[in-house]
Design a protein around this motif. Structure first.
Motif, mmCIF file in Angstrom:
data_model
loop_
_atom_site.group_PDB
_atom_site.id
_atom_site.type_symbol
_atom_site.label_atom_id
_atom_site.label_comp_id
_atom_site.label_asym_id
_atom_site.label_seq_id
_atom_site.Cartn_x
_atom_site.Cartn_y
_atom_site.Cartn_z
ATOM 1 N N VAL A 129 -50.072 -33.599 19.188
ATOM 2 C CA VAL A 129 -50.892 -34.241 20.026
ATOM 3 C C VAL A 129 -51.363 -33.095 21.492
ATOM 4 C CG1 VAL A 129 -49.476 -35.791 21.159
ATOM 5 C CG2 VAL A 129 -51.869 -36.242 21.511
ATOM 6 N N PHE A 130 -52.292 -32.922 21.630
ATOM 7 C CA PHE A 130 -52.739 -32.012 22.659
ATOM 8 C C PHE A 130 -53.157 -32.944 23.829
ATOM 9 C CE2 PHE A 130 -52.886 -29.838 18.858
ATOM 10 C CZ PHE A 130 -52.045 -28.796 18.833
ATOM 11 N N PHE A 131 -52.597 -32.296 25.057
ATOM 12 C CA PHE A 131 -52.834 -32.524 26.431
ATOM 13 C C PHE A 131 -53.542 -31.341 27.105
ATOM 14 C CE2 PHE A 131 -49.364 -35.187 24.959
ATOM 15 C CZ PHE A 131 -49.895 -36.451 25.613
ATOM 16 N N THR A 132 -54.226 -31.666 28.365
ATOM 17 C CA THR A 132 -54.614 -30.618 29.248
ATOM 18 C C THR A 132 -53.653 -29.823 29.578
ATOM 19 O OG1 THR A 132 -54.449 -31.819 31.303
ATOM 20 C CG2 THR A 132 -56.572 -31.998 30.229
ATOM 21 N N GLY A 133 -53.550 -28.601 30.036
ATOM 22 C CA GLY A 133 -52.438 -27.906 30.336
ATOM 23 C C GLY A 133 -51.746 -28.303 31.598
ATOM 24 N N ALA A 134 -52.510 -28.861 32.734
ATOM 25 C CA ALA A 134 -51.574 -29.508 33.729
ATOM 26 C C ALA A 134 -51.178 -30.627 33.711
ATOM 27 C CB ALA A 134 -52.870 -29.645 34.866
ATOM 28 N N GLU A 135 -51.676 -31.506 32.640
ATOM 29 C CA GLU A 135 -50.841 -32.924 32.242
ATOM 30 C C GLU A 135 -49.551 -32.465 31.294
ATOM 31 O OE1 GLU A 135 -50.606 -37.120 32.153
ATOM 32 O OE2 GLU A 135 -51.427 -35.366 33.577
ATOM 33 N N ARG A 173 -45.621 -25.724 25.855
ATOM 34 C CA ARG A 173 -44.363 -26.685 26.403
ATOM 35 C C ARG A 173 -44.272 -27.631 24.978
ATOM 36 N NH1 ARG A 173 -46.601 -25.158 31.350
ATOM 37 N NH2 ARG A 173 -45.051 -24.970 32.750
ATOM 38 N N SER A 174 -43.340 -28.403 24.676
ATOM 39 C CA SER A 174 -43.152 -29.003 23.591
ATOM 40 C C SER A 174 -42.220 -30.351 24.075
ATOM 41 C CB SER A 174 -42.408 -28.368 22.495
ATOM 42 O OG SER A 174 -43.065 -27.433 21.942
ATOM 43 N N PHE A 175 -42.714 -31.528 23.808
ATOM 44 C CA PHE A 175 -42.091 -32.674 24.278
ATOM 45 C C PHE A 175 -42.316 -33.918 23.359
ATOM 46 C CE2 PHE A 175 -45.986 -31.980 26.608
ATOM 47 C CZ PHE A 175 -46.823 -33.047 26.545
ATOM 48 N N PRO A 176 -41.475 -34.925 23.201
ATOM 49 C CA PRO A 176 -41.703 -35.989 22.348
ATOM 50 C C PRO A 176 -42.744 -36.951 22.983
ATOM 51 C CG PRO A 176 -39.721 -36.363 23.500
ATOM 52 C CD PRO A 176 -40.258 -34.815 24.054
ATOM 53 N N VAL A 177 -43.761 -37.442 21.826
ATOM 54 C CA VAL A 177 -44.730 -38.115 22.059
ATOM 55 C C VAL A 177 -44.934 -39.326 21.167
ATOM 56 C CG1 VAL A 177 -47.216 -38.466 22.610
ATOM 57 C CG2 VAL A 177 -46.070 -36.553 23.404
ATOM 58 N N ARG A 178 -44.998 -40.670 21.355
ATOM 59 C CA ARG A 178 -45.025 -41.645 20.441
ATOM 60 C C ARG A 178 -46.880 -42.082 20.718
ATOM 61 N NH1 ARG A 178 -41.717 -44.290 17.171
ATOM 62 N NH2 ARG A 178 -42.250 -46.368 16.502
ATOM 63 N N VAL A 179 -47.347 -42.074 19.621
ATOM 64 C CA VAL A 179 -48.745 -42.379 19.585
ATOM 65 C C VAL A 179 -49.286 -43.449 18.679
ATOM 66 C CG1 VAL A 179 -51.324 -41.596 19.419
ATOM 67 C CG2 VAL A 179 -49.571 -40.090 20.248
ATOM 68 N N ALA A 180 -49.417 -44.622 19.121
ATOM 69 C CA ALA A 180 -49.755 -45.880 18.227
ATOM 70 C C ALA A 180 -48.688 -45.900 16.781
ATOM 71 C CB ALA A 180 -51.122 -45.672 17.462
ATOM 72 N N GLY A 181 -47.400 -45.844 17.673
ATOM 73 C CA GLY A 181 -46.236 -46.122 16.368
ATOM 74 C C GLY A 181 -45.708 -44.938 15.988
ATOM 75 N N ARG A 182 -46.305 -43.692 16.011
ATOM 76 C CA ARG A 182 -45.854 -42.673 15.151
ATOM 77 C C ARG A 182 -45.392 -41.663 16.094
ATOM 78 N NH1 ARG A 182 -50.229 -39.403 12.374
ATOM 79 N NH2 ARG A 182 -51.442 -39.720 14.178
ATOM 80 N N THR A 215 -61.912 -43.506 21.048
ATOM 81 C CA THR A 215 -60.958 -44.699 21.128
ATOM 82 C C THR A 215 -59.744 -44.499 22.234
ATOM 83 O OG1 THR A 215 -59.670 -44.073 19.325
ATOM 84 C CG2 THR A 215 -61.612 -45.255 18.763
ATOM 85 N N ALA A 216 -59.187 -45.565 22.733
ATOM 86 C CA ALA A 216 -58.235 -45.550 23.522
ATOM 87 C C ALA A 216 -56.881 -46.092 22.518
ATOM 88 C CB ALA A 216 -58.289 -46.406 24.619
ATOM 89 N N VAL A 217 -55.846 -44.949 22.515
ATOM 90 C CA VAL A 217 -54.755 -45.184 21.940
ATOM 91 C C VAL A 217 -53.490 -45.182 22.880
ATOM 92 C CG1 VAL A 217 -55.601 -44.097 19.933
ATOM 93 C CG2 VAL A 217 -54.437 -42.840 21.767
ATOM 94 N N PRO A 218 -52.651 -46.119 22.511
ATOM 95 C CA PRO A 218 -51.271 -46.269 23.426
ATOM 96 C C PRO A 218 -50.472 -44.888 23.204
ATOM 97 C CG PRO A 218 -51.051 -47.851 21.502
ATOM 98 C CD PRO A 218 -52.351 -47.117 21.528
ATOM 99 N N VAL A 219 -50.071 -44.159 24.253
ATOM 100 C CA VAL A 219 -49.290 -42.988 24.132
ATOM 101 C C VAL A 219 -47.998 -43.326 25.085
ATOM 102 C CG1 VAL A 219 -49.174 -40.605 24.464
ATOM 103 C CG2 VAL A 219 -51.499 -41.562 23.699
ATOM 104 N N ARG A 220 -46.675 -42.753 24.502
ATOM 105 C CA ARG A 220 -45.654 -43.021 25.489
ATOM 106 C C ARG A 220 -45.017 -41.864 25.345
ATOM 107 N NH1 ARG A 220 -43.696 -46.469 22.617
ATOM 108 N NH2 ARG A 220 -43.993 -48.592 24.118
ATOM 109 N N THR A 221 -45.141 -41.137 26.626
ATOM 110 C CA THR A 221 -44.413 -39.904 26.857
ATOM 111 C C THR A 221 -43.225 -39.828 27.632
ATOM 112 O OG1 THR A 221 -45.768 -39.583 29.005
ATOM 113 C CG2 THR A 221 -46.766 -38.980 26.950
ATOM 114 N N PRO A 222 -42.477 -38.731 27.970
ATOM 115 C CA PRO A 222 -41.418 -38.911 28.967
ATOM 116 C C PRO A 222 -41.705 -39.545 30.268
ATOM 117 C CG PRO A 222 -41.215 -36.723 27.901
ATOM 118 C CD PRO A 222 -42.650 -37.267 27.399
ATOM 119 N N ALA A 223 -42.838 -39.567 30.795
ATOM 120 C CA ALA A 223 -43.144 -40.134 31.882
ATOM 121 C C ALA A 223 -43.469 -41.903 31.787
ATOM 122 C CB ALA A 223 -44.314 -39.445 32.817
ATOM 123 N N GLY A 224 -43.399 -42.464 30.474
ATOM 124 C CA GLY A 224 -43.734 -43.362 30.126
ATOM 125 C C GLY A 224 -44.875 -44.035 29.328
#
Length: 816
Positions: free
Chosen positions: A175-181, A98-107, A147-156
């Motif tokens: 950026v990679f997540f678990t398969g379920a997430e 799956r591919s989806f837009p993600v914003r991590v720490a302003g990137r 480290t904890a980073v701010p991540v913005r996904t389609p869910a918020g």
């Protein structure tokens, strides 16, 4: 005789030699570049280089027609059906992608499930894979682990912990997540890696999906057609530059040879007196051209072999070509360039050859330098025919298809006919234009102004020969740069006229429904959410046409946008309707049209309104019901009467802050959307105008040297009449400047005609915008031409006037 003439008259032929050699070098360079694009290697797989088989749903619309299946890429592919994925998983091990837009720490990054990483060459360099929903793996250095980073996904927005780091790859930033997430954040299944043989997978999957193996796996990569698109753009760029090279080189060589023959009328008349026949004279001119053509073409091919690698490196550096692009070992471009150069030389000398054969023996006794008849019947016919053709095509495009007049291919080639016509007809207008432009200097005290006026008006051939290359350069610069600037201004004007909103909110990854609801709750705000999509129509039963479309809520559409409605009512838009542009073949209000939606779903929609297409940015409007799979990517916000703009804007910014959306005022958004010149267009214009300017310099310098050395007796007469060396040189410089001014005026006249056509096309498209001309570039071009002309005239004149008046300088003596 011809070989002797080439040896002794090398000064008069050096300009033609250099111009032709440069033209051949450029043709060889462009030919080598084109040949290298035609034999380009296939794009290799990247994200799935380690996957044996990749299964994905079809990402293109396929529509049968009487001449075969027509295809277009889908704006919103549906993704693989879960039932098919389950069937494939039952037969062999599979890995979902799956591919989806993600914003991590302003990137801005792209998100994937971790199990798919191994197939793209991702390897952990530190840490471990994600195991919990709040854990992620990123590309970077080991210091990020924990480290904890701010991540913005389609869910918020949320905070995620970095548990591992992978080495960066050149084809994406992930950026990679678990398969379920990942499945929770993006339910659509984009690709499925199947660990089985292709034959087994094809039997199970069926014919309606793509089963990719080998090199075809690159079709599942991000931007799978980027190399092909880059090569197509390169073909257009190199083809345009090569076409201009051919046009200008033929033009320069023909005008140079014609003027050289005109300068040699007495010499040719003497040959005729000595018994040479017209055929012998013509043969001598042809042999001269052939000798120059062979030598110049050979030199140009050698120069092209060095220029092609430099061009390839430039294209790669400017990211107009893939990183792997290089010039291959080809022979046919050299053959094309060499024989084209020789053909150009012989073609360019054709008119001069015919004129040389008509010189009579009595011409050897001529003393006057006044051109009594500079226009021949053939030149009249060619010039008038090209002028009528060019004006006719310009008017036809404005009336029949104004949108076509704004296409780059059209406005790049359209001026060529008018420029050629103006150059052929230049002797007709040179005398009156010269007298008009030099009227004021002629009234000044002294004889310089009067002599400039009379010499330029009397030597029509000389003036036209010098003014022609200036005309070409000024007209090309004014037409090309003026057209692009005018169209850009028109697009900006169109945006300003159609936008009523006070604020524009945008987000690259989309704006979720909760954010839209929060903005709608701002007091006094009228909000229209829109999503970008497309619709497809089969025109004339043969062409599958893709039209940009916007999915909107019709209740707010008229409140935030002012569309140029030609017929119908935009407010009538509903789930069964569509708003189309007048470019559509069928655009009668109330008529039903068969379309395919952005995901390929067929639909029959009723036309509720027709809007003017304008410069091409208006688009088609449908409701969200007819844009499945879309997410709003833009909010237009307008204030009701009495609303406090400052407080309302602050409330909107607060509402969209969790979504990371960009909020812009109307004017700032219009400025950000103002069309700019792309890198490809800039480099293309640099090549085209650079070629024209270099040829102008060569033609000017060569023609001025020929013209000045042919005026030896005239300059000697001025010295005997009492003129000082300084006065003679000043006169020569003033004449050169005056002739460049004449050429500039003619070039501006051609530019004005072309720009009137562009203005007419914009008016026909209901876009009222002023014409924009690049005055700075035009002034620099004219100044450069004037400098070259003055130097090319003054230097040989300085050699002619040295010594005592009445004593024949060495430059005038006949060599034995």
């Amino acid at each position: 005789m011809a070989l002797h003439t080439v040896r002794t008259r090398w000064v008069t032929l050096i300009g033609t030699f250099v111009a032709l050699a440069l033209g051949v070098a450029l043709i060889a360079t462009m030919g080598l570049g084109l040949a290298s694009t035609l034999d380009a290697p296939a794009q290799r797989p990247e994200r799935f280089a380690g996957a044996p088989v990749v299964v994905r749903d079809s990402d293109e619309l396929r529509v049968p027609s009487p001449i075969g299946v027509r295809t277009q890429p889908l704006a919103r592919p549906r993704g693989l059906e879960p039932a098919l994925a389950a069937t494939l998983a039952a037969s062999a091990p599979t890995v979902a992608d799956r591919s989806f837009p993600v914003r991590v720490a302003g990137r801005d990054l792209v998100g994937h499930p971790w199990p798919i990483a191994a197939f793209g060459g991702y390897r952990l360099v530190a840490g471990r894979e994600p195991r919990r929903p709040a854990e992620v793996v990123v590309a970077g250095d080991a210091s990020q682990i924990g480290t904890a980073v701010p991540v913005r996904t389609p869910a918020g927005p949320s905070m995620r912990t970095v548990t591992g780091v992978v080495a960066p790859v050149p084809f994406e930033q992930a950026v990679f997540f678990t398969g379920a997430e990942a499945e929770k954040l993006s339910p659509r299944l984009d690709n499925l890696v199947v660990l089985a043989s292709p034959e087994v997978v094809r039997r199970t999957a069926g014919p309606d999906v793509q089963v990719l193996t080998g090199a075809d796996r690159h079709l599942a990569d991000p931007a799978p057609h980027r190399d092909r698109e880059a090569l197509i753009a390169m073909n257009a760029l190199l083809g345009t530059a090569g076409g201009v090279t051919m046009f200008v080189s033929v033009f320069v060589v023909a005008s140079t040879f014609a003027f050289a023959v005109a300068q040699r009328r007495r010499e040719i008349g003497l040959l005729r007196t000595a018994g040479a026949t017209p055929g012998q004279v013509r043969l001598m001119i042809v042999v001269e051209a052939a000798v120059v053509g062979v030598l110049a073409s050979a030199a140009g091919c050698v120069a092209g072999s060095y220029g092609a690698p430099w061009l390839a490196a430039l294209l790669v550096r400017e990211k107009l070509a893939p990183a792997w692009f290089a010039i291959g070992a080809y022979r046919w471009p050299y053959h094309v360039a060499f024989w084209t150069g020789l053909a150009v030389a012989l073609t360019g000398v054709t008119v001069a050859m015919v004129r040389a054969g008509r010189v009579r023996p009595v011409e050897a006794l001529r003393e006057a330098s006044v051109d009594a008849r500079a226009m021949t019947a053939g030149r009249w016919a060619a010039g008038a025919g090209l002028l009528v053709t060019g004006l006719g095509l310009l008017c036809w495009r404005v009336i029949a298809d104004p949108g076509d007049a704004l296409h780059r291919k059209t406005y790049t080639t359209q001026p060529m006919l008018l420029i050629t016509a103006a150059a052929l007809l230049a002797p007709v207008v040179v005398r009156p234009v010269t007298r008009l432009l030099t009227w004021l200097p002629a009234q000044l005290p002294g004889a310089t102004g009067m002599l400039v006026r009379e010499n330029a008006a009397a030597g029509v051939r000389r003036t036209a020969a010098v003014a022609a290359p200036v005309l070409v350069t000024v007209a090309l610069a004014g037409s090309l740069l003026g057209t692009t600037a005018t169209i850009a201004r028109a697009k900006t004007t169109e945006l300003r006229q159609q936008t009523r909103a006070h604020l524009i909110v945008r987000a690259a990854g989309g704006i979720d429904d909760r954010t839209v609801a929060r903005v709608r709750q701002v007091p006094g705000a009228t909000v229209m959410a829109s999503a970008t999509t497309a619709v497809y129509t089969l025109e004339d039963g043969t062409a599958l046409v893709r039209s940009a479309a916007y999915a909107v809520d019709p209740r707010e559409l008229t409140a935030v946008r002012r569309l140029p409605v030609r017929a119908g009512n935009v407010a009538d838009l509903d789930d069964t309707g569509i708003v189309v542009t007048d470019e559509w073949r069928r655009h009668t209000v109330g008529e039903r049209v068969g379309v395919w939606l952005g995901d390929g779903t067929p639909a029959s929609l009723r036309i509720v309104a027709v809007v003017a297409a304008g410069t091409g940015g208006t688009g088609v409007y449908v409701t969200r019901h007819n844009a499945p799979g879309t997410v709003p990517d833009r909010l237009d916000v307008a204030w009701a009467a009495g609303t406090d703009p400052g407080a309302a804007e602050a409330a909107v910014r607060t509402a969209v802050e969790p979504a990371g959306a960009l909020v812009q005022s109307r004017e700032r958004w219009i400025r950000s959307e103002q069309p700019g010149t792309s890198r490809q267009t800039r480099i293309g214009y640099l090549l085209v105008l650079g070629i024209a300017l270099v040829y102008t310099g060569i033609a000017l310098a060569g023609t001025m040297v020929m013209a000045t050395t042919g005026r030896a007796r005239e300059l000697a007469t001025l010295r005997l009449s009492g003129a000082t060396k300084r006065q003679v040189l000043l006169l020569v410089a003033a004449e050169a400047t005056a002739v460049v001014v004449v050429g500039t005026a003619l070039g501006l006249l051609v530019t004005a005609v072309v720009m009137l056509g562009i203005q007419g096309a914009l008016i026909a498209l209901s876009v009222w915008s002023p014409v924009v001309l690049p005055w700075g570039v035009l002034a620099a071009t004219a100044g450069t031409c004037a400098l070259i002309a003055v130097v090319g005239a003054v230097l040989p004149a300085a050699g002619l006037v040295r010594g005592t008046p009445g004593v024949t300088p060495a430059a005038w003596r006949v060599r034995r």
